[in-house]
Design an enzyme around this catalytic site. Sequence first.
Site, mmCIF file in Angstrom:
data_model
loop_
_atom_site.group_PDB
_atom_site.id
_atom_site.type_symbol
_atom_site.label_atom_id
_atom_site.label_comp_id
_atom_site.label_asym_id
_atom_site.label_seq_id
_atom_site.Cartn_x
_atom_site.Cartn_y
_atom_site.Cartn_z
ATOM 1 N N ASP A 74 68.917 72.816 -1.251
ATOM 2 C CA ASP A 74 67.627 73.542 -0.764
ATOM 3 C C ASP A 74 67.943 74.294 0.294
ATOM 4 O O ASP A 74 69.168 74.830 0.269
ATOM 5 C CB ASP A 74 66.871 72.320 -0.051
ATOM 6 C CG ASP A 74 67.948 71.412 0.991
ATOM 7 O OD1 ASP A 74 68.696 71.978 1.633
ATOM 8 O OD2 ASP A 74 67.629 70.270 0.938
ATOM 9 N N LYS A 96 62.398 73.353 -0.087
ATOM 10 C CA LYS A 96 62.549 72.736 1.408
ATOM 11 C C LYS A 96 62.389 73.669 2.250
ATOM 12 O O LYS A 96 62.958 73.101 3.509
ATOM 13 C CB LYS A 96 63.653 71.746 1.323
ATOM 14 C CG LYS A 96 63.596 70.572 0.233
ATOM 15 C CD LYS A 96 62.340 69.755 -0.071
ATOM 16 C CE LYS A 96 62.159 68.733 1.212
ATOM 17 N NZ LYS A 96 61.025 67.987 1.010
ATOM 18 N N MET A 205 63.451 70.581 14.018
ATOM 19 C CA MET A 205 62.154 71.020 13.333
ATOM 20 C C MET A 205 61.000 71.246 14.442
ATOM 21 O O MET A 205 59.732 70.878 14.064
ATOM 22 C CB MET A 205 61.762 70.325 12.442
ATOM 23 C CG MET A 205 62.918 70.173 11.164
ATOM 24 S SD MET A 205 62.505 68.730 10.012
ATOM 25 C CE MET A 205 62.961 67.415 10.975
#
Length: 533
Positions: A74, A96, A205
């Site tokens: 990814d 992703k 994130m």
Amino acid sequence: MRARAPSWRLCTEPQGSKKPPPHGRGSETDIAKTGPHVSASGKVFLVGAGPGDPDLITVRGLEVLNRATVVLYDNLANAMLLDLAPETAERIYVGKKKAAHSVSQEEICAVLLEKARADHIVVRLKGGDPFIFGRGGEEAEALAEAGIPFEVVPGVTAALGIAAYTGVPLTHRGHTSAVSFVSGHNVDIIDWTKVGQSETLVIYMGLTSFPDIARNLIANGRSPDTPAMAVRWATRPDQVRITGTIATLPRLIEERRMKPPATIVVGEVVQLGARLNWFERLPLFGQTIVVTRAASQAGDLSARLRSLGACVRELPAIQIGPPADSGALDAAIAHLSDYDWILFTSVNGVRFFLEALDRSHVDLRSLRARICTIGPATRRAVEELHLKVDLTPEVYVAESLVASLATADVAGQRILLPRAAVARDLVPAELSRMGAHVDVVEAYRTTMPESMVPRARELFGSGTPIDWITVTSSSTVKNLVCAVGAETLRGIKLASIGPVTSATARELGLEATVEANPYTIDGLVEAIRNRSR
């Protein structure tokens, strides 16, 4: 330590910035419905790819990549790691990337099941560690439920990579003894009264949600002056770090337009980065350098530049192959015992001479000639054959080689010169003038790779700033100019291996910024390093 030596052919650059390769080499494969069959030999490996630097993959991760038949990767797994899988392995890009998941998690699990049931060795290559915000747990559950054998190979998670490559220890006896990892995806479900009090807080994130996170931290008693930093593409040459406080970091992120993927660290330990950050102090950190050597020979130069912090973009300007007609070389080897001298002017000459020797009915026992090499790399190639080198000039150019042989009284002697199809005639011409009988035979030829022009135009037209171009032969300069034109290359610093290459560049309208001295790869790297101080 590596089971198969990697050949990094791409710069560390934001993955996902390129289109996935064609089917079979990294395409978004159609997601087939999985059947009831359970494989007898198929197996899935959930492998942590590490935080970004491809050298940080574990030995076990490398081992399973070496024997994978299918690799699912990814956006966060460094694409350079794909070179560690066999050429025949199918590479499947599964996206992703934030806000652009090309394949859903359910579809990824379906592919894992499908490929394992088809008796494949499947590697699911995941950025960081599979079990730390990597959704590896969901994939492992799907495999367990389906009865598919699997193994989890841990990786260096982003937090640990950031700690090492920014000089910010997540624990330190004088500052903190507690660390919390938290996802910034859904701020509202986190109990900030508990999490916010952790002495060191690592937020995965959480770049776009950090304004909300900062407000929650301050509202729950955390001092707005607590040091905080955001790091993008940690452990890579294009690592970007913004340092501030809980109160100021949201504004700094916006002002500097930092984009995901990035990780945030909050805590007093952030202050230690000012003293302990070794990575960003490397002499070539942040500089993008284009290496134009043949793909088979670029590894050494690229590795040395990367060890100094450079972002290396490999753009092979030449490819090296066998001669168009090996007849002359084969004939010379058949009469090898007739020669008094053999001159090697490149490592490639040694390699292709040896290959021709292996094809012949004779071997090294027929070699009675004295051996002359043009420089240290060529000398090492000969000495690896357990042969003694009789002469290497002090200055590694053809003119110096001729001058050295002039002292050896070569008049009347037979000299074999296996070399490239296109090369300067200075050596044979001067030796013939001295009375030697010189047989110049084509041992190999250099050509421009078919992919050179489109790759060069993509690289120089991408808008990515390029600081240096290295050129290690006249052929590399000529092919580079042929591909993109001299005007495109002006304004980029040019590092030349030696005076002959520099002269070729000058003839084509380019001026070498630095020239290696000595005329070796070591000299080239040192010239760039000295100029960058």
